[in-house]
Write a protein that holds these residues in place. Structure first.
Motif, PDB file in Angstrom:
ATOM      1  N   VAL A  35       0.841  -1.192   0.000  1.00 30.94           N
ATOM      2  CA  VAL A  35       0.000   0.000   0.000  1.00 30.94           C
ATOM      3  C   VAL A  35       0.880   1.249   0.000  1.00 30.94           C
ATOM      4  CG1 VAL A  35      -0.209   0.040   2.532  1.00 30.94           C
ATOM      5  CG2 VAL A  35      -1.995   1.085   1.154  1.00 30.94           C
ATOM      6  N   GLU A 161       0.272 -13.830   1.718  1.00 33.17           N
ATOM      7  CA  GLU A 161      -1.138 -13.845   1.313  1.00 33.17           C
ATOM      8  C   GLU A 161      -2.036 -13.305   2.434  1.00 33.17           C
ATOM      9  OE1 GLU A 161      -2.243 -14.239  -1.747  1.00 33.17           O
ATOM     10  OE2 GLU A 161      -0.117 -14.425  -2.216  1.00 33.17           O
ATOM     11  N   LYS A 164      -1.601  -9.503   2.475  1.00 32.48           N
ATOM     12  CA  LYS A 164      -2.270  -8.903   1.311  1.00 32.48           C
ATOM     13  C   LYS A 164      -3.782  -8.844   1.530  1.00 32.48           C
ATOM     14  CE  LYS A 164       0.953 -10.128  -2.394  1.00 32.48           C
ATOM     15  NZ  LYS A 164       1.142 -10.964  -3.589  1.00 32.48           N
ATOM     16  N   THR A 165      -4.347  -9.896   2.100  1.00 32.33           N
ATOM     17  CA  THR A 165      -5.787  -9.919   2.380  1.00 32.33           C
ATOM     18  C   THR A 165      -6.164  -8.857   3.404  1.00 32.33           C
ATOM     19  OG1 THR A 165      -5.909 -12.267   1.859  1.00 32.33           O
ATOM     20  CG2 THR A 165      -7.699 -11.366   3.192  1.00 32.33           C
ATOM     21  N   LYS A 168      -6.002  -5.502   1.683  1.00 31.29           N
ATOM     22  CA  LYS A 168      -7.125  -5.380   0.737  1.00 31.29           C
ATOM     23  C   LYS A 168      -8.423  -5.059   1.478  1.00 31.29           C
ATOM     24  CE  LYS A 168      -9.672  -8.021  -2.694  1.00 31.29           C
ATOM     25  NZ  LYS A 168      -9.843  -9.344  -3.282  1.00 31.29           N
ATOM     26  N   ASN A 169      -8.592  -5.648   2.666  1.00 34.60           N
ATOM     27  CA  ASN A 169      -9.788  -5.408   3.470  1.00 34.60           C
ATOM     28  C   ASN A 169      -9.662  -4.173   4.342  1.00 34.60           C
ATOM     29  OD1 ASN A 169     -10.963  -7.702   2.371  1.00 34.60           O
ATOM     30  ND2 ASN A 169     -10.221  -9.009   4.019  1.00 34.60           N
ATOM     31  N   ASN A 170      -8.580  -3.396   4.123  1.00 35.96           N
ATOM     32  CA  ASN A 170      -8.326  -2.188   4.895  1.00 35.96           C
ATOM     33  C   ASN A 170      -8.304  -2.475   6.395  1.00 35.96           C
ATOM     34  OD1 ASN A 170      -7.640   0.495   5.070  1.00 35.96           O
ATOM     35  ND2 ASN A 170      -9.758   1.198   5.135  1.00 35.96           N
TER      36      ASN A 170
END
Length: 172
Positions: A35, A161, A164-165, A168-170
């Motif tokens: 990010v 992973e 990253k998840t 992605k889910n903030n």
């Protein structure tokens, strides 16, 4: 550890993976960006500058600065001012984010950060404000570092992973 500590520990195989910034990553280290984090100004909740939607460097010229004194991060924050030809008025140096938060919340000055905390309260309960620092400024990039290898271990892959998840889910 700070950035320098993490890079040293990774180089010595004391750790396999770390979450850190894209600052001075050696060639033998793999960096996976997660990010982009632009700089924010952190200050007392009722500071006159909080009336603005964003703050620019010239707004901070006469303000007192609390500088996060961490290896590489310190240079990043100072470079923002130096690129604009502005010398910040540094009144405190601290390597502890909690100290910077408390000093800013109690009106001792402003600080720059790249990750807004979920709470807008300093450790002592005083309120903080976080405003974007306007202008064409280089953000820090948060990512995962590992030693370069063709086949990372399954646990490192699983960790990557997972992170990253979460990003992605903030859910930082």
């Amino acid at each position: 550890g700070n950035q320098t500590d993490l890079l040293r520990m990774l180089g010595r195989a004391e750790i396999d993976v770390a979450i850190t910034y894209d600052l001075e990553i050696p060639r033998d280290i793999s960096f996976c960006p997660l990010v982009s984090l632009p700089p924010f100004v952190m200050l007392k909740h009722n500071h006159p500058l909080t009336r603005k939607k964003e703050i620019f460097l010239h707004d901070l010229e006469d303000e007192r600065m609390i500088l996060l004194d961490l290896p590489l991060s310190k240079e990043y924050f100072l470079s923002i001012f130096h690129s604009a030809g502005i010398k910040p008025h540094i009144v405190e140096l601290t390597s502890q984010l909690s100290v910077a938060r408390s000093l800013a919340a109690n009106g001792f000055g402003f600080s720059l950060i790249n990750i807004k905390t979920k709470t807008k309260n300093a450790p002592d309960g005083e309120k903080l404000a976080f405003l974007p620092l306007g202008g064409d400024l280089r953000p820090m990039v948060l990512g995962v570092i590992t030693k370069q290898t063709e086949h990372p271990s399954r646990i490192v892959q699983a960790f990557l992973e997972h992170v990253k998840t979460r990003v992605k889910n903030n859910d930082l």
